[in-house]
Motif scaffolding. Structure first.
Motif, PDB file in Angstrom:
ATOM      1  N   GLN A 120       0.859  -1.393  -0.180  1.00  0.00           N
ATOM      2  CA  GLN A 120       0.101   0.166   0.076  1.00  0.00           C
ATOM      3  C   GLN A 120       0.921   1.330   0.113  1.00  0.00           C
ATOM      4  O   GLN A 120       0.351   2.258   0.105  1.00  0.00           O
ATOM      5  CB  GLN A 120      -0.914   0.288   1.191  1.00  0.00           C
ATOM      6  N   GLY A 121       2.002   1.164  -0.272  1.00  0.00           N
ATOM      7  CA  GLY A 121       3.082   2.340   0.058  1.00  0.00           C
ATOM      8  C   GLY A 121       3.279   3.067  -1.213  1.00  0.00           C
ATOM      9  O   GLY A 121       2.612   2.975  -2.268  1.00  0.00           O
ATOM     10  N   ILE A 122       4.015   4.211  -1.067  1.00  0.00           N
ATOM     11  CA  ILE A 122       4.269   5.239  -1.947  1.00  0.00           C
ATOM     12  C   ILE A 122       5.061   4.625  -3.328  1.00  0.00           C
ATOM     13  O   ILE A 122       4.846   4.992  -4.465  1.00  0.00           O
ATOM     14  CB  ILE A 122       5.386   6.374  -1.464  1.00  0.00           C
ATOM     15  N   GLY A 163      -2.165  -8.763  -3.256  1.00  0.00           N
ATOM     16  CA  GLY A 163      -1.399  -7.893  -2.227  1.00  0.00           C
ATOM     17  C   GLY A 163       0.015  -7.180  -2.660  1.00  0.00           C
ATOM     18  O   GLY A 163       0.448  -6.540  -1.984  1.00  0.00           O
ATOM     19  N   SER A 164       0.168  -7.504  -4.039  1.00  0.00           N
ATOM     20  CA  SER A 164       1.389  -6.942  -4.373  1.00  0.00           C
ATOM     21  C   SER A 164       1.385  -5.432  -5.033  1.00  0.00           C
ATOM     22  O   SER A 164       2.429  -5.025  -5.205  1.00  0.00           O
ATOM     23  CB  SER A 164       2.155  -7.718  -5.655  1.00  0.00           C
ATOM     24  N   CYS A 165       0.408  -4.934  -5.097  1.00  0.00           N
ATOM     25  CA  CYS A 165       0.227  -3.402  -5.054  1.00  0.00           C
ATOM     26  C   CYS A 165      -1.062  -3.182  -4.606  1.00  0.00           C
ATOM     27  O   CYS A 165      -1.992  -3.929  -4.186  1.00  0.00           O
ATOM     28  CB  CYS A 165       0.283  -3.196  -6.764  1.00  0.00           C
ATOM     29  N   SER A 166      -1.523  -1.926  -4.624  1.00  0.00           N
ATOM     30  CA  SER A 166      -2.686  -1.299  -3.638  1.00  0.00           C
ATOM     31  C   SER A 166      -3.782  -1.026  -4.906  1.00  0.00           C
ATOM     32  O   SER A 166      -3.701  -0.681  -5.970  1.00  0.00           O
ATOM     33  CB  SER A 166      -2.389   0.262  -3.762  1.00  0.00           C
ATOM     34  N   GLN A 167      -5.096  -1.556  -4.717  1.00  0.00           N
ATOM     35  CA  GLN A 167      -6.178  -1.601  -5.233  1.00  0.00           C
ATOM     36  C   GLN A 167      -6.637  -0.093  -5.654  1.00  0.00           C
ATOM     37  O   GLN A 167      -6.933   0.119  -6.734  1.00  0.00           O
ATOM     38  CB  GLN A 167      -7.214  -2.554  -4.730  1.00  0.00           C
TER      39      GLN A 167
END
Length: 436
Positions: free
Chosen positions: A247-249, A289-293
């Motif tokens: 969920q990060g930058i 979970g490898s990137c933000s939805q």
């Protein structure tokens, strides 16, 4: 003398430092040369980023989106979609495409108040509580310098470690003869990931580094040093987070990276027809979970389902809303479709004749042959009629032999290669129509 491209400079650096011991002594002359080369690499990278800003950023968000659509569409249209040059061409364009997308994704997330990164919030705090959309020209210029420039640098350098000699052994083999576009086994992929992570961060710190102030003002120097250190830290944070985005930058890099890996794929499985399925891949990555939805959804809002420059085949309607007995061609030419499944396009044919200056339209899902329901409708046309249409929309008999009677899309590169057809993004927006 160093070669002039970003990659050639990186390759030269990696090869020159491959066998240098960490505790080896150097002469004053060597140290001076290394410092000069470091400054030159930094300045060169910065000049590339400035050029991208000039090409992709406008005075308003609307103008930035128009310029970005033109850039992305041009990359798509000059890239081969068939043949043995697809992988090489796509590899050359991926970094630029990803960097441009990261800019627009940053804008979208700021407008939606979805970015909580401390550094970005600190920069915005300089402007007295203004939101990103409220910044004036001077404030936006400073925001660009402190946030957008390092974001572009990070996007361009994200996989620079792939050009380290250790990584190249994995990609090309010991003898240098393996196809580096092949799908790697899991052991090689993990090893390549480790090397890329380590050597990319090393390159950012040791080959690019932080610029030194050259003026005479102590006040300006102090601020310059603070700014450059924070920008450097932000670049490294973006890179580190992109390897484990969650969920990060790092999603500012990770999500465009996945998108580009499909749109400009270098794999043998590349298939132009299925490019609109890119968000199926992105949504799956978000689910795992490898990137933000949220970031995937933001990009979907920007690009829609169909990438810029994609060739749309649609069935027009008459004034009574009835489908005709033919299909026409259009090209996706704008961002932010109201409905992601209804691309914003410029028509390329009218009455089965190619035209050089068509108007803008919105192609509804119910008229777009990409979708199976629409394809079933056109399948009711006779084979003779379909052949007649194909003859009018193809340039020669050989091309007709290669095309589908029931096309889901069309390869627009040949059309765009004609100068009179290169008016897809005129500055004065023509009135837009829903497919007629």
């Amino acid at each position: 003398m160093l070669n002039d491209s970003l990659l050639e400079r990186a390759i030269h650096y990696f090869e020159s430092n491959e066998f240098v011991e960490s505790n080896s002594t150097t002469t004053a002359e060597t140290d001076t040369l290394e410092k000069l080369e470091k400054i030159e690499r930094h300045n060169h990278l910065q000049s590339i980023c400035c050029e991208i800003i000039e090409l992709a950023e406008g005075e308003t968000l609307r103008e930035s989106n128009r310029k970005t659509a033109r850039l992305l569409g041009t990359i798509q249209l000059i890239s081969p979609t068939e043949g043995n040059k697809v992988a090489v061409s796509n590899e050359q364009c991926k970094m630029l495409y990803k960097a441009i997308l990261s800019l627009r994704l940053l804008d979208r997330l700021l407008l939606d108040n979805e970015l909580k990164d401390p550094y970005i919030l600190k920069v915005l705090a300089e402007f007295g509580g203004k939101s990103f959309a409220e910044l004036d020209e001077i404030e936006h210029r400073r925001f660009t310098e402190l946030v957008k420039m390092p974001l572009l640098m990070a996007a361009l350098l994200q996989n620079i470690g792939h050009h380290h000699p250790e990584a190249k052994v994995i990609l090309y083999g010991e003898d240098g003869k393996k196809n580096h576009f092949r799908i790697l086994d899991i052991t090689d992929r993990r090893q390549l990931l480790k090397i890329n992570y380590k050597e990319t961060l090393s390159y950012i710190s040791n080959a690019i580094g932080v610029l030194k102030y050259t003026g005479n003002s102590k006040e300006l120097r102090d601020q310059f040093v603070i700014d450059e250190q924070l920008k450097h830290q932000f670049i490294k944070k973006l890179i580190k987070s992109s390897f484990k985005a969650e969920q990060g930058i790092g999603n500012l890099l990770k999500v465009p990276q996945i998108y580009v890996s499909i749109i400009l794929s270098t794999k043998e499985t590349y298939n132009y027809k299925v490019l609109p399925q890119v968000f199926q891949v992105l949504n799956k990555n978000a689910e795992l979970g490898s990137c933000s939805q949220k970031v995937v959804d933001a990009l979907y809002k920007i690009t829609g389902m169909f990438p810029q420059g994609y060739g749309i085949v649609y069935m027009p309607e008459d004034e009574m809303g009835h489908l005709g007995d033919c299909y026409e061609y259009a090209i996706v030419n704008r961002l932010y479709p109201e409905n992601p499944e209804n691309p914003l396009c410029r028509i390329a044919t009218r009455h089965l004749t190619f035209i050089g200056y068509g108007h803008n339209i919105t192609v509804r899902k119910s008229n777009n042959l990409y979708f199976p329901m629409m394809a079933k409708k056109i399948a009711t046309l006779s084979k003779e009629r379909l052949n007649e249409i194909l003859e009018l929309l193809s340039s020669n008999y050989h091309e007709r032999q290669q095309l589908d009677l029931l096309p889901r899309c069309w390869h627009a590169g040949e059309y765009f290669s004609v100068k009179t057809n290169q008016k897809l993004w005129n500055k004065e927006e023509n009135r837009s129509f829903i497919v007629p």
